[in-house]
Design an enzyme around this catalytic site. Structure first.
Site, short mmCIF file in Angstrom:
data_model
loop_
_atom_site.label_atom_id
_atom_site.label_comp_id
_atom_site.label_asym_id
_atom_site.label_seq_id
_atom_site.Cartn_x
_atom_site.Cartn_y
_atom_site.Cartn_z
CG ASP A 35 -20.65 -33.62 -6.12
OD1 ASP A 35 -21.08 -32.75 -5.81
OD2 ASP A 35 -21.20 -34.88 -5.98
NE ARG A 83 -29.19 -31.42 -14.87
CZ ARG A 83 -30.55 -31.57 -14.78
NH1 ARG A 83 -31.06 -32.54 -15.17
NH2 ARG A 83 -31.31 -30.76 -13.92
CB CYS A 143 -30.74 -39.62 -8.02
SG CYS A 143 -29.21 -38.65 -8.56
CE LYS A 197 -24.71 -29.46 -10.27
NZ LYS A 197 -25.70 -29.99 -9.17
CG ASN A 198 -24.21 -28.75 -6.17
OD1 ASN A 198 -24.92 -28.83 -7.07
ND2 ASN A 198 -23.18 -29.85 -6.03
NE ARG A 251 -28.75 -37.39 -4.35
CZ ARG A 251 -28.40 -36.35 -5.19
NH1 ARG A 251 -28.56 -36.64 -6.34
NH2 ARG A 251 -27.99 -35.33 -4.63
C1 EPZ Z 1 -25.35 -32.45 -2.48
O1 EPZ Z 1 -26.58 -33.55 -2.58
C2 EPZ Z 1 -25.13 -32.24 -3.80
N1 EPZ Z 1 -26.17 -31.52 -4.38
C3 EPZ Z 1 -24.58 -33.31 -4.50
O2 EPZ Z 1 -23.98 -32.93 -5.92
C4 EPZ Z 1 -23.34 -34.06 -3.67
O3 EPZ Z 1 -22.98 -35.14 -4.20
C5 EPZ Z 1 -23.79 -34.05 -2.16
O4 EPZ Z 1 -24.29 -32.96 -1.70
C6 EPZ Z 1 -22.87 -34.52 -1.21
O5 EPZ Z 1 -21.83 -33.46 -1.09
C7 EPZ Z 1 -26.59 -30.42 -4.37
O6 EPZ Z 1 -26.01 -29.49 -3.60
C8 EPZ Z 1 -27.76 -29.76 -5.42
P1 EPZ Z 1 -26.57 -35.30 1.08
P2 EPZ Z 1 -27.56 -33.81 -1.32
O7 EPZ Z 1 -27.85 -34.76 1.50
O8 EPZ Z 1 -27.76 -32.83 -0.63
C9 EPZ Z 1 -27.87 -39.43 2.38
C10 EPZ Z 1 -23.73 -33.02 -8.09
O9 EPZ Z 1 -23.28 -33.93 -8.90
N2 EPZ Z 1 -28.94 -38.80 2.87
O10 EPZ Z 1 -25.44 -34.74 1.52
O11 EPZ Z 1 -28.44 -34.77 -1.80
C11 EPZ Z 1 -27.93 -39.24 0.73
O12 EPZ Z 1 -28.60 -40.56 0.24
C12 EPZ Z 1 -24.51 -33.48 -7.03
O13 EPZ Z 1 -23.68 -31.89 -8.04
C13 EPZ Z 1 -30.13 -39.51 3.69
O14 EPZ Z 1 -29.88 -40.63 3.92
O15 EPZ Z 1 -26.59 -34.72 -0.56
C14 EPZ Z 1 -26.41 -39.67 0.49
O16 EPZ Z 1 -26.07 -40.93 0.53
C15 EPZ Z 1 -24.70 -34.97 -6.71
N3 EPZ Z 1 -31.26 -38.76 4.23
C16 EPZ Z 1 -25.79 -39.12 1.77
O17 EPZ Z 1 -26.83 -38.84 2.78
C17 EPZ Z 1 -31.37 -37.57 4.00
O18 EPZ Z 1 -32.51 -36.90 4.47
C18 EPZ Z 1 -25.44 -37.46 1.42
O19 EPZ Z 1 -26.44 -36.77 0.96
C19 EPZ Z 1 -30.50 -36.96 3.30
C20 EPZ Z 1 -29.39 -37.50 2.81
#
Ligand code: EPZ
Length: 420
Positions: A307, A399, A120, A24-25, A125
């Protein structure tokens, strides 16, 4: 409100073989990445899940031609007819990862106007690192009325992420793939699907090196040619099925997966006393002896994936002893635990740490899913529990996991839908 609930009659071991779906991701990033191409592309192993269908709607709304066959998992994308660069909230609220359209549209057209996706439930996020990266590439980025408006030709540059971000790493990679000059991403995320996106772009003639490490070098190219690319299997579905097999003390072989992507979970299951046997493209989970409590701390890849924290903590509610689960990636990713406590689990939550005292039995109860992986955790708990568990809001689960109920039924689970 979903108009149906899932009913699980638990306390039955999962037995047999199952093939995991495409990721998915990775798919929600590779599909937007196809917009960078100057010719039609073909993608394979794309899972038939809601997030993919939302992206199909978005790409068609932008003028691209998209055909998808859920039976063959094959998707044809012709981006040459792309005419728009605006993605309104009516689309982005349906899928969080619609933010990848910013990097893809910026990379292809030099302009993107994308509404912030919906909130979310697992945490705040923000997008500050994505925006920092786009600005470092010399583009103008404005945030006005919950819309991110980015414009300008990307010029290669250095980007140092203040924190490791999967989405930020991929989004800036998309914007940099056709930039003028070279870009280096420092403190980059290393998840398998980041490597998959880089491999896809390279298969079209891009030049990305170092994906999978914390430093990614991207030499901008002017043109990307057609490609036929199969996305990697779903790392988190693989892990969820491994956990469900162990939690029900079953014996399940997961086919079509990549064992090296699962190492942190495999190590934890072995630490618990669960049997795990790897081959090239399959993993067999079977149980030798009782399941010891373990401590889990989520970390960026190759650490234990956030995850899988939720389904894993469901399994730990019946481990022998006390487990400590520390969620370091998201602020609010324990919402499944009070639901599982309704089933008899003993859990204390102290901010980002859950202390789980294993119990000998869980009992089925009505529970509600609050997000995708919380829903998966409730399914695991329902499979473990005596009696019947009713899961409300199961749409969160279906989903993001392709045909999960069907897969579990094929392994002997008693799981079905019932209209409310
Ligand atoms: C991806 O989300 C995945 N989603 C998430 O999976 C997964 O939990 C996450 O990576 C961590 O592995 C997809 O790939 C579509 P991050 P993403 O940017 O990219 C903070 C699922 O269940 N952050 O690595 O949004 C953020 O708030 C989903 O499949 C900032 O502060 O995750 C979080 O605390 C849920 N500023 C941490 O970093 C930013 O600009 C990691 O977020 C971006 C992120």
């Amino acid at each position: 409100m979903d108009d149906y609930k899932l009913l699980i009659s638990g306390d039955r071991p999962l037995m047999g073989e199952i093939r995991v779906s495409g990721g998915k991701n990775t798919s929600v990033a590779v599909i937007p990445a196809a917009l960078l191409c100057d010719e039609p592309c073909q993608l394979e192993n794309i899972p038939d899940i809601e997030d993919v269908h939302v992206l199909i709607d978005i790409l068609r709304m932008l003028g691209a031609k998209v055909d998808y066959d859920p039976a063959t998992k094959r998707m044809n994308i012709d981006p040459t007819t792309l005419s728009g660069f605006t993605v309104p909230y009516s689309y982005t609220q349906r899928m969080r990862a619609s933010y990848y359209l910013i990097g893809a549209l910026l990379g292809r057209t030099g302009e993107a106007e994308v509404a912030y996706p919906g909130g979310c439930s697992i945490g705040n996020r923000p997008f500050d690192q994505h925006i920092k990266g786009f600005r470092a590439l010399g583009t103008e980025v404005e945030e006005r009325g919950a819309v991110i408006h980015a414009r300008g030709r990307a010029i290669g540059s250095g980007v140092f992420f203040d924190r490791i971000t999967v989405g930020g790493t991929i989004n800036v990679m998309l914007a940099a793939a056709k930039a003028e000059g070279s870009t280096i991403l420092y403190n980059a995320a290393r998840e398998p699907h980041i490597v998959d996106v880089a491999n896809f772009i390279n298969s079209m003639g891009g030049s990305i090196k170092g994906a999978g490490t914390d430093t990614i070098r991207i030499r901008g190219v002017s043109r990307l040619h057609a490609s036929n690319y199969a996305v990697i299997p779903d790392q988190i579905e693989t892990g969820t099925l491994m956990i469900a097999a162990a939690a029900t003390r079953g014996d399940v072989t997961i086919r079509g997966c990549i064992p090296t992507h699962m190492e942190s979970l495999t190590a934890k299951l072995l630490e618990m006393g669960v049997g795990v046997k790897e081959s090239d493209d399959s993993i067999r989970v079977h149980t030798f002896r009782g399941q010891r409590a373990v401590n889990v701390k989520t970390q960026e890849y190759p650490g234990f994936p956030t995850d899988l924290q939720q389904p894993m903590s469901a399994m730990l509610t019946m481990a022998k002893g006390t487990s400590v689960v520390n969620e370091t990636i998201f602020e609010n990713r324990f919402k499944h635990l009070p639901e599982i406590a309704r089933m008899g689990a003993h859990i204390r939550i102290l901010e980002q740490t859950a202390i789980i005292d294993g119990v000998s039995e869980l009992f089925g109860a009505p529970v509600t899913a609050t997000d995708l992986r919380a829903g998966a955790a409730l399914v695991v708990a329902g499979l473990m529990a005596k009696g019947t568990t009713e899961i409300y809001e199961p749409g969160y689960i279906t989903r993001g996991y392709e045909r999960l109920e069907e897969k579990l039924r094929s392994l002997g689970a008693d799981i079905r839908r019932e209209r409310i």
